[in-house]
Design an enzyme around this catalytic site. Structure first.
Site, PDB file in Angstrom:
ATOM      1  N   ARG A 270       1.788  10.546  12.208  1.00 38.45           N
ATOM      2  CA  ARG A 270       0.364  10.936  12.680  1.00 38.45           C
ATOM      3  C   ARG A 270       0.463  11.200  14.375  1.00 38.45           C
ATOM      4  O   ARG A 270       0.840  10.239  14.857  1.00 38.45           O
ATOM      5  CB  ARG A 270      -0.632   9.876  12.169  1.00 38.45           C
ATOM      6  CG  ARG A 270      -0.434   9.607  10.574  1.00 38.45           C
ATOM      7  CD  ARG A 270      -1.658   8.984  10.142  1.00 38.45           C
ATOM      8  NE  ARG A 270      -1.379   8.450   8.712  1.00 38.45           N
ATOM      9  CZ  ARG A 270      -2.064   7.440   7.911  1.00 38.45           C
ATOM     10  NH1 ARG A 270      -2.807   6.794   8.541  1.00 38.45           N
ATOM     11  NH2 ARG A 270      -1.640   7.481   6.735  1.00 38.45           N
TER      12      ARG A 270
ATOM     13  N   ASP B 259       4.172   2.174   0.434  1.00 34.78           N
ATOM     14  CA  ASP B 259       3.212   2.837  -0.333  1.00 34.78           C
ATOM     15  C   ASP B 259       3.586   2.764  -1.990  1.00 34.78           C
ATOM     16  O   ASP B 259       4.600   2.597  -2.325  1.00 34.78           O
ATOM     17  CB  ASP B 259       3.333   4.393  -0.277  1.00 34.78           C
ATOM     18  CG  ASP B 259       2.487   5.006   0.779  1.00 34.78           C
ATOM     19  OD1 ASP B 259       1.487   4.242   1.183  1.00 34.78           O
ATOM     20  OD2 ASP B 259       3.040   5.787   1.614  1.00 34.78           O
TER      21      ASP B 259
ATOM     22  N   HIS C  89       1.688   4.014  -5.840  1.00 32.37           N
ATOM     23  CA  HIS C  89       0.996   4.695  -6.765  1.00 32.37           C
ATOM     24  C   HIS C  89       1.048   4.720  -8.286  1.00 32.37           C
ATOM     25  O   HIS C  89       2.029   4.616  -8.915  1.00 32.37           O
ATOM     26  CB  HIS C  89       0.904   6.235  -6.392  1.00 32.37           C
ATOM     27  CG  HIS C  89       0.765   6.528  -4.860  1.00 32.37           C
ATOM     28  ND1 HIS C  89       1.592   6.741  -3.907  1.00 32.37           N
ATOM     29  CD2 HIS C  89      -0.688   6.869  -4.262  1.00 32.37           C
ATOM     30  CE1 HIS C  89       0.836   6.877  -2.904  1.00 32.37           C
ATOM     31  NE2 HIS C  89      -0.147   7.220  -2.945  1.00 32.37           N
TER      32      HIS C  89
ATOM     33  N   LYS D 234     -12.287   2.142  -1.754  1.00 33.61           N
ATOM     34  CA  LYS D 234     -11.268   1.464  -1.629  1.00 33.61           C
ATOM     35  C   LYS D 234     -11.615  -0.061  -1.365  1.00 33.61           C
ATOM     36  O   LYS D 234     -12.664  -0.220  -0.927  1.00 33.61           O
ATOM     37  CB  LYS D 234     -10.060   1.981  -0.514  1.00 33.61           C
ATOM     38  CG  LYS D 234     -10.815   1.789   0.842  1.00 33.61           C
ATOM     39  CD  LYS D 234      -9.907   2.416   1.965  1.00 33.61           C
ATOM     40  CE  LYS D 234     -10.484   2.856   3.141  1.00 33.61           C
ATOM     41  NZ  LYS D 234      -9.530   3.366   4.188  1.00 33.61           N
TER      42      LYS D 234
ATOM     43  N   HIS E 129      -3.981   4.108  -5.425  1.00 25.73           N
ATOM     44  CA  HIS E 129      -3.240   4.093  -4.210  1.00 25.73           C
ATOM     45  C   HIS E 129      -3.302   2.614  -3.822  1.00 25.73           C
ATOM     46  O   HIS E 129      -4.311   1.914  -3.764  1.00 25.73           O
ATOM     47  CB  HIS E 129      -3.687   4.931  -3.326  1.00 25.73           C
ATOM     48  CG  HIS E 129      -4.041   6.415  -3.565  1.00 25.73           C
ATOM     49  ND1 HIS E 129      -3.432   7.558  -2.792  1.00 25.73           N
ATOM     50  CD2 HIS E 129      -5.108   7.036  -4.156  1.00 25.73           C
ATOM     51  CE1 HIS E 129      -4.005   8.564  -3.182  1.00 25.73           C
ATOM     52  NE2 HIS E 129      -5.030   8.230  -4.173  1.00 25.73           N
TER      53      HIS E 129
END
Length: 409
Positions: free
Chosen positions: A125, A145, A147, A227, A273
């Site tokens: 980023r 990460d 999912h 979230k 997520h």
């Protein structure tokens, strides 16, 4: 800069550095990379036991994918893009669209759900230079990460599994129970109000069902869903946001994810997520400051410094180091020309928890003197020393509430 700031501790302990000509990009040294892998493998083992399949996805992907998912509209100013037209590409800022691509490669049945993927995903980023802060805020980082593709009825159970995982992991790292926040719909978002109503209610109910008390953070949700955020307090009382679990019904629909439901028609899965540590580098920074650089034995990049008193004990010291290696302990040999006392001081300055001293008497008796950080010593046989240290090389099991899910070990 404070000596106990991770930006001082990292270079002083020879863990990592950042150069002026590569701002926000981390050079991990051997000791830092060893610590990095300890964290990664610890989480990897937990995820494997919970039924997550580890995947690996590209870092450079077509810009069209990020436009379709909505990430370009939301985060385009922070993404590294190159090329034009049909060759326009961008480095991934997160891994979720990539996991959808794997899901979409096969015709899925409802019997396969929940389907769980995990990845130590390298992300980039383009953070403003003024926002960069050691390992806390970088331009290149890796996240744990994960999912879960599931049905609406699976959401409560999957959130419970994640909450139990968090409790187990954070306790092992020496943190108290996290503070929890529910972040709700932002002003700029994708999806209908009805889908947001369902997602916020489902996530709140899942949190309450496993005993999580939370504060509301209005407008702080992701653009695709609400979230739960989990914040840890370090030894100085500072709060650090780490784990997150997000409930998403937007990306699966945008990216064409579907499965064959029990009634035979196509249905769109819900996507959960989550990350336990978040940025691994950032979590390492937290650990260094939380433990003032003196990491617990099981986390230390070098756990034992084997120190022969003279060169006459070098062969014995090498044999002891090999025994430690065989027991999967991280040992280094300190046999340079410095005096014994200076080598011991250097080992403790490097935050190595145990110094194993081998002298003529120890070599003759088959023993070793173990010196701890606090100055205590013990003389043990080699076999006893190795077994004792191997027993210490296990993450501690914290006292956690298991009402939210299974015992992770």
């Amino acid at each position: 800069m404070d000596d106990l700031d991770h930006r001082s501790l990292g270079p002083r302990l020879d863990l990592w550095h950042i150069q002026e000509d590569a701002p926000g990009m981390v050079f991990w040294h051997p000791r830092g990379h060893a610590l990095y892998r300890v964290l990664e493998n610890f989480i990897r083992g937990k995820m494997r036991r919970l039924g997550y399949a580890e995947v690996r996805t590209p870092q450079l992907l077509p810009l069209d994918l990020w436009m379709q998912s909505g990430h370009w509209e939301k985060f385009g100013a922070q993404m590294f893009a190159l090329g034009e037209g049909e060759r326009a590409m961008a480095l991934k800022p997160m891994s979720c669209p990539c996991h959808v691509q794997i899901f979409n490669r096969n015709l899925r049945s409802w019997r396969e759900l929940p389907l769980r993927y995990a990845e130590f995903g390298s992300c980039h980023r383009d953070e403003p230079s003024g926002a960069l802060h050691g390992l806390m805020r970088t331009r290149g980082f890796e996240q744990d990460d994960a999912h879960v593709f599931c049905r609406a009825d699976d959401v409560a159970g999957e959130v419970a599994r994640f909450a139990a995982l968090l409790s187990e992991v954070y306790a092992a790292f020496g943190f108290d129970a996290p503070e929890v926040s529910l972040s709700t719909r932002p002003q700029l978002r994708a999806g209908s109000d009805a889908s947001w109503d369902w997602a916020e209610q489902a996530l709140a109910e899942a949190a309450r069902s496993c005993g999580l008390s939370y504060a509301i953070q209005p407008g702080e949700g992701a653009f695709y869903g609400p979230k739960l955020e989990f914040a840890l307090r370090d030894r100085l009382g500072r709060s650090w946001q780490c784990g997150t679990v997000q409930l998403d019904s937007v990306l699966p629909e945008r990216l064409g994810a579907s499965y064959v439901a029990a009634h035979g028609a196509r249905a769109t899965p819900v996507l959960i997520h989550h990350a336990v540590l978040g940025s691994i580098g950032r979590f390492i920074a937290m650990l260094l400051e939380h433990h003032a650089g003196a990491l617990p034995f099981w986390l230390s990049p070098d756990q034992v410094a084997v120190v022969p008193i003279t060169r006459d004990q070098l062969d014995d010291a090498l044999k002891l180091r090999e025994l430690l290696f065989s027991a999967e302990l991280r040992a280094v040999l300190s046999a340079d020309g410095e005096t014994l006392s200076r080598r011991i001081v250097a080992a403790h300055a490097a935050s190595i928890p145990v110094v194993a001293v081998v002298g003529a008497r120890e070599a003759a008796q088959g023993t070793v003197s173990l010196r701890e950080r606090d100055g205590t010593t013990s003389v043990l046989t080699w076999d006893r020393a190795v077994s004792t240290l191997r027993e210490r090389n296990r993450p501690p099991r914290g006292s956690v509430d298991r009402a939210c899910g299974p015992d992770l070990d």
